[in-house]
Design a protein around this motif. Structure first.
Motif, short mmCIF file in Angstrom:
data_model
loop_
_atom_site.label_atom_id
_atom_site.label_comp_id
_atom_site.label_asym_id
_atom_site.label_seq_id
_atom_site.Cartn_x
_atom_site.Cartn_y
_atom_site.Cartn_z
N ASP A 124 -14.18 -11.17 -4.63
CA ASP A 124 -13.06 -10.97 -5.54
C ASP A 124 -12.97 -9.49 -5.92
OD1 ASP A 124 -11.15 -10.92 -7.49
OD2 ASP A 124 -12.09 -12.42 -8.78
N PRO A 125 -12.01 -8.75 -5.36
CA PRO A 125 -11.93 -7.31 -5.66
C PRO A 125 -11.52 -7.01 -7.09
CG PRO A 125 -10.06 -7.99 -4.34
CD PRO A 125 -10.98 -9.17 -4.40
N ALA A 126 -11.05 -8.02 -7.84
CA ALA A 126 -10.69 -7.79 -9.24
C ALA A 126 -11.92 -7.58 -10.10
CB ALA A 126 -9.88 -8.97 -9.77
N LEU A 127 -13.08 -8.04 -9.64
CA LEU A 127 -14.32 -7.86 -10.40
C LEU A 127 -14.80 -6.41 -10.31
CD1 LEU A 127 -16.25 -11.09 -9.31
CD2 LEU A 127 -14.91 -10.72 -11.39
N GLU A 128 -15.58 -6.02 -11.29
CA GLU A 128 -16.16 -4.67 -11.28
C GLU A 128 -17.04 -4.51 -10.05
OE1 GLU A 128 -16.69 -0.80 -12.65
OE2 GLU A 128 -15.33 -2.37 -13.38
N PRO A 129 -16.84 -3.48 -9.23
CA PRO A 129 -17.63 -3.35 -8.01
C PRO A 129 -19.09 -2.98 -8.29
CG PRO A 129 -16.17 -1.46 -8.26
CD PRO A 129 -15.79 -2.45 -9.32
N GLU A 130 -19.94 -3.34 -7.35
CA GLU A 130 -21.35 -2.96 -7.40
C GLU A 130 -21.51 -1.56 -6.83
OE1 GLU A 130 -25.58 -4.66 -5.60
OE2 GLU A 130 -23.73 -4.86 -4.43
N HIS A 131 -22.27 -0.72 -7.50
CA HIS A 131 -22.61 0.62 -7.01
C HIS A 131 -24.07 0.60 -6.57
CE1 HIS A 131 -19.00 2.96 -8.37
NE2 HIS A 131 -18.88 1.88 -9.12
N LEU B 293 0.83 -1.21 0.00
CA LEU B 293 0.00 0.00 0.00
C LEU B 293 0.86 1.25 0.00
CD1 LEU B 293 -2.30 -1.98 0.44
CD2 LEU B 293 -3.18 -0.49 2.26
N GLY B 294 1.98 1.22 0.76
CA GLY B 294 2.89 2.36 0.74
C GLY B 294 3.44 2.61 -0.66
N GLU C 123 -12.34 5.02 -6.63
CA GLU C 123 -11.42 4.22 -7.45
C GLU C 123 -10.15 3.90 -6.67
OE1 GLU C 123 -10.75 6.33 -11.08
OE2 GLU C 123 -12.83 6.11 -11.77
N ASP C 124 -9.67 4.87 -5.88
CA ASP C 124 -8.50 4.61 -5.02
C ASP C 124 -8.77 3.43 -4.10
OD1 ASP C 124 -7.17 6.83 -6.06
OD2 ASP C 124 -7.62 8.12 -4.35
N ALA C 125 -9.92 3.46 -3.44
CA ALA C 125 -10.23 2.43 -2.45
C ALA C 125 -10.29 1.05 -3.08
CB ALA C 125 -11.56 2.76 -1.76
N VAL C 126 -10.88 0.97 -4.26
CA VAL C 126 -10.94 -0.31 -4.97
C VAL C 126 -9.53 -0.77 -5.35
CG1 VAL C 126 -11.74 -1.47 -7.07
CG2 VAL C 126 -13.28 0.05 -5.81
N SER C 127 -8.71 0.14 -5.84
CA SER C 127 -7.33 -0.21 -6.22
C SER C 127 -6.53 -0.70 -5.02
CB SER C 127 -6.64 1.01 -6.84
OG SER C 127 -7.23 1.35 -8.08
N LEU C 128 -6.74 -0.10 -3.86
CA LEU C 128 -6.01 -0.52 -2.66
C LEU C 128 -6.43 -1.93 -2.23
CD1 LEU C 128 -6.08 2.86 -0.76
CD2 LEU C 128 -4.03 1.66 -1.53
N CYS C 129 -7.71 -2.25 -2.38
CA CYS C 129 -8.16 -3.62 -2.07
C CYS C 129 -7.46 -4.62 -2.98
CB CYS C 129 -9.67 -3.72 -2.25
SG CYS C 129 -10.63 -2.89 -0.95
N ARG C 130 -7.37 -4.31 -4.25
CA ARG C 130 -6.71 -5.20 -5.20
C ARG C 130 -5.23 -5.32 -4.88
NH1 ARG C 130 -9.94 -2.50 -10.37
NH2 ARG C 130 -11.91 -3.66 -10.04
N THR C 131 -4.62 -4.22 -4.52
CA THR C 131 -3.19 -4.22 -4.18
C THR C 131 -2.92 -5.08 -2.95
OG1 THR C 131 -2.90 -2.02 -5.15
CG2 THR C 131 -1.24 -2.74 -3.56
N ALA C 132 -3.77 -4.94 -1.94
CA ALA C 132 -3.58 -5.70 -0.70
C ALA C 132 -3.69 -7.20 -0.96
CB ALA C 132 -4.62 -5.27 0.34
N LEU C 133 -4.71 -7.60 -1.69
CA LEU C 133 -4.89 -9.04 -1.95
C LEU C 133 -3.75 -9.58 -2.79
CD1 LEU C 133 -6.78 -11.43 -1.45
CD2 LEU C 133 -7.88 -10.90 -3.64
#
Length: 341
Positions: free
Chosen positions: A157-164, A29-30, A131-141
């Motif tokens: 699976d955070p790689a999938l398109e998120p639900e809004h 994340l850093g 978009e930042d938050a989604v990217s950080l989830c993907r990065t962490a996993l």
């Protein structure tokens, strides 16, 4: 029995793989923030106000001065006030991996002391920080090499398109409650909640009815299979977010969910000090009525809002992100020295 304590060698051996992965996620994340041009800051934990949201509970202390005065201080519940002062000072993209403190919180996903990743982008709308938050989830996993978040038999699976999903949609879908019809009707809201099978006392305040429906009927269904971005909160449930330009009854606030767990909370930040003061005062009146206490308003923070630029920001629970990314069983598995009482 010492065998159950976190420092017992057998228990530490059991937790150590999660702790090592915590470090890998922190480094990842850093690196992500550095790649995006963020400046990492380190905000002071001691503040004149811990925050002014109704249901957040702080740890209070005192500063004893050389001349014998006692100045009340609090451990912050978030670095938000300090970060916004830094935006007012001229910083534009900042992140703090902050130790924060919240009283009355303990459980598998709660600790009185935990790490919050809080970041701000000046000049950004709420869509950018989502978009930042989604990217950080993907990065962490990705840092763990696992394929999905896991929690209590659920996967995401955070790689999938998120639900809004808006709050109005969520209340209709999962509780059968027409939230929009009850924004100014506590009595009707109470009846609708009870009809939906939610247990709430007859004297419950509007905010308590809202929370009861959200926690019991909606949150457990969010982030199933893919991330959910829950958006457009009633303005009374978003104390530091600006109102939506197309409907001032709602605010530009979102929360990010995975496996039924809230991971992040973000705002398009309110920068009107007059409106912010009014919201703080209303929240403290309700806090006094519900809990018999209130916290002071940080006048320095309100002054800083008058020169703070337009910005959006997010607070993400780092420990929770590590739990879901590693398959840990509890927040105590992912903290090096957990608070155990």
């Amino acid at each position: 029995m010492t065998e159950g304590r976190w420092w017992h060698p057998a228990r530490h051996r059991d937790r150590r793989p999660f702790l090592l992965q915590r470090g890998q996620i922190r480094a990842a994340l850093g690196g992500w923030f550095a790649g995006e041009g963020f400046l990492e800051v380190d905000c002071a934990a001691l503040q004149v106000s811990p925050g002014n949201e109704t249901h957040l509970h702080a740890f209070a202390t005192q500063f004893l001065t050389d001349d014998g005065r006692r100045a009340p201080l609090f451990l912050h519940t978030s670095p938000e006030f300090s970060c916004k002062k830094l935006l007012a000072a001229g910083e534009t993209k900042i992140v703090d991996f902050a130790k924060v403190f919240r009283n009355r919180e303990q459980g598998a996903l709660h600790s009185p002391e935990f790490t919050m990743v809080e970041w701000y982008r000046a000049g950004a709308d709420i869509g950018e920080v989502m978009e930042d938050a989604v990217s950080l989830c993907r990065t962490a996993l990705s840092a763990t090499g696992r394929e999905a978040f896991e929690w209590k038999g659920r996967a995401c699976d955070p790689a999938l398109e998120p639900e809004h999903l808006t709050l109005v949609e969520a209340f209709n879908r999962y509780a059968g409650v027409a939230l929009e019809s009850y924004l100014d009707d506590s009595k009707g809201f109470l009846t609708a909640a009870k009809t939906a099978g939610v247990g709430v006392p007859d004297d419950a305040a509007w905010t308590d009815i809202f929370s009861a429906v959200l926690v019991s009927k909606i949150e457990p269904r969010l982030g199933e299979g893919r991330l959910t971005l829950l958006q457009r909160y009633p303005v009374c449930e978003a104390a530091l977010a600006r109102a939506c330009p197309d409907d001032p009854r709602f605010a530009e606030r979102f929360e990010l969910y995975a496996c039924g767990v809230e991971l992040a909370n973000g705002f398009h930040e309110l920068t009107d000090p007059v409106e912010q003061r009014a919201r703080f005062e209303a929240d403290m009146v309700l806090k006094q009525a519900l809990y018999g206490e209130r916290y002071p308003v940080d006048e320095d923070f309100l002054a800083a809002l008058s020169v703070m630029p337009d910005a959006s920001g997010v607070a993400l629970g780092f420990d929770r992100l590590v739990i879901l990314s590693t398959g840990a069983r509890s927040i105590h598995d992912v903290q090096w020295t957990p608070v155990e009482t």
